[in-house]
Enzyme design. Structure first.
Site: not given
Ligand code: PMP
Length: 397
Positions: A73, A151, A204-205, A241, A329
């Protein structure tokens, strides 16, 4: 009861190798990497080593072209706001109607601030129409921001080709891509196929590292301004940081992603395809969203007529299966998915959408369990659904 985790586009389990790599930076090597004393050199060096690793994993770009951020994000916000701020003379942006909210909402905010944004539509399969794109491009277009893979549906966008066409229109057009769902599932090479991409975001996640760390690739020479203002970290390009353990974890996860991308393309794809075929055979009135499109190997997005996605999720969860009814989201809101709406999935099926997303940690047993449980859940929910009889008449089944 064994939990079957099939929601890997929402987040992923942290790889044991990543936990091991991060561990010292939580304990003995906790120093602030900006501090002057000798002890702080170890975390400072770890960040630079992580930068080299990530740069190598992206196809051998220069390490100074990689910035560490707090999330995809943040990377997306930085890419868009940073480009806009550095180029006040150009005001036209091209994006799509199926982007993640961290691009879509930034584009909407930029519209409110006087920019002109073209949100490209998609067809029933989720694909962009090349003609629409070519028509939208102008010599005074500031930037193009189009995701590498979606996504929700897993649909892959031809970003290399889109970048080439834009640069032919004007070499000054800045190309950004959100590669959050692509890394680890597709080969991502910023020196070869994606050499005309200027900015690339990821997180990362989604690749078996922790939540709360991301990266932004900024190609040398890109007109861009920092977004996070404050301290001099990341050579003044991203204040705050540094989260040393997570940065180290992100780099380790990138190495593993490069090593396992073939497994995603073969074993994970075979599991997804088997699941898709079995469900199509066993369940009437379901559609695979984006079936005819080029899709990520791990993602299966189903439109299930006549019932609610939330009810399916609840029942799956009671059987120990974790999946999603749209993007994480937007769950928590009752609005139907903007991606499926853009694809013109019928209203009666959009509410029954289900996303199953696998990873290298899934196995055939997981797939068998979903095949055993899901058709029964759908059948029992349809029995009590006030819409299903009506739907059957319409669909003539
Ligand atoms: N872009 C895409 C295509 C995603 O799937 C996601 C996470 N759902 C994000 C951006 C946002 O990632 P983060 O959770 O690291 O902010």
């Amino acid at each position: 009861m064994k939990v079957v985790y099939a929601d890997n586009n929402a987040t992923t389990a942290i790889a044991p190798e990543v936990v091991e790599a991060m561990q010292p930076y939580f304990t003995s090597e906790y120093f602030n990497p900006s501090s002057m004393y000798e002890a702080a050199r170890s975390p400072a060096k770890a960040i630079e080593k992580a930068r080299e690793i990530v740069a190598r994993c992206l196809g051998g770009v220069a390490p100074e072209e990689v910035l560490f951020t707090g999330s995809a994000t943040e990377s997306n916000n930085t890419a868009l706001f940073g480009t806009v701020q550095a180029n006040p003379q150009r005001r036209h942006i091209i994006s799509t109607s199926v982007e993640h909210p961290s691009v879509l909402e930034v584009c909407r905010e930029l519209e409110r601030r006087g920019h002109e944004v073209t949100f490209l539509p998609v067809d029933r399969q989720g694909n962009l129409l090349l003609d629409d794109y070519i028509h939208a491009l102008r010599r005074d277009t500031l930037m193009v921001s189009i995701m590498l893979a979606n996504n929700e549906t897993g649909v892959i966008y031809p970003v290399a080709e889109l970048a080439r066409i834009a640069k032919e229109t004007s070499p000054d057009i800045v190309i950004h891509t959100d590669a959050t769902q692509a890394i680890g599932k597709l080969a991502v090479d910023l020196k070869k196929t994606l050499r005309q991409v200027d900015l690339l975001s990821f997180s990362g996640h989604k690749i078996h590292a922790p939540k709360g760390v991301g990266a932004l690739f900024v190609r040398r020479g890109t007109r861009w301004r920092p977004f996070m203002i404050g301290g001099h970290q990341e050579k003044g390009r991203r204040a705050g940081t540094e989260n040393v353990p997570y940065i180290v974890g992100l780099a380790r996860a990138c190495e593993l992603a490069v090593d396992t991308v073939q497994d995603e393309q073969t074993r994970v794809r075979a599991m997804r395809d088997r699941l898709q075929q079995a469900l199509e055979e066993r369940v009437a009135a379901i559609e695979v969203n984006g079936k005819e499109a080029d899709r990520l190997p791990n993602t299966l997005n189903l439109a299930i007529h006549g019932i609610e996605g939330e009810a399916i999720l609840y029942e799956l969860s009671r059987s120990g299966i974790c999946a999603s009814s749209g993007s994480a989201c937007t769950s928590g809101s009752l609005d139907p998915s903007h991606v499926l709406k853009a694809m013109q999935v019928p209203f009666t099926a959009i509410h029954g959408s289900l996303r199953i997303s696998l990873s290298r940690y899934n196995d055939d047993e997981d797939v068998d369990r979903i095949i055993e449980v899901l058709p029964e859940i759908i059948a029992s929910l349809r029995k009590i659904s006030p819409y299903w009889d009506n739907e059957r008449n319409i669909l003539k089944i």
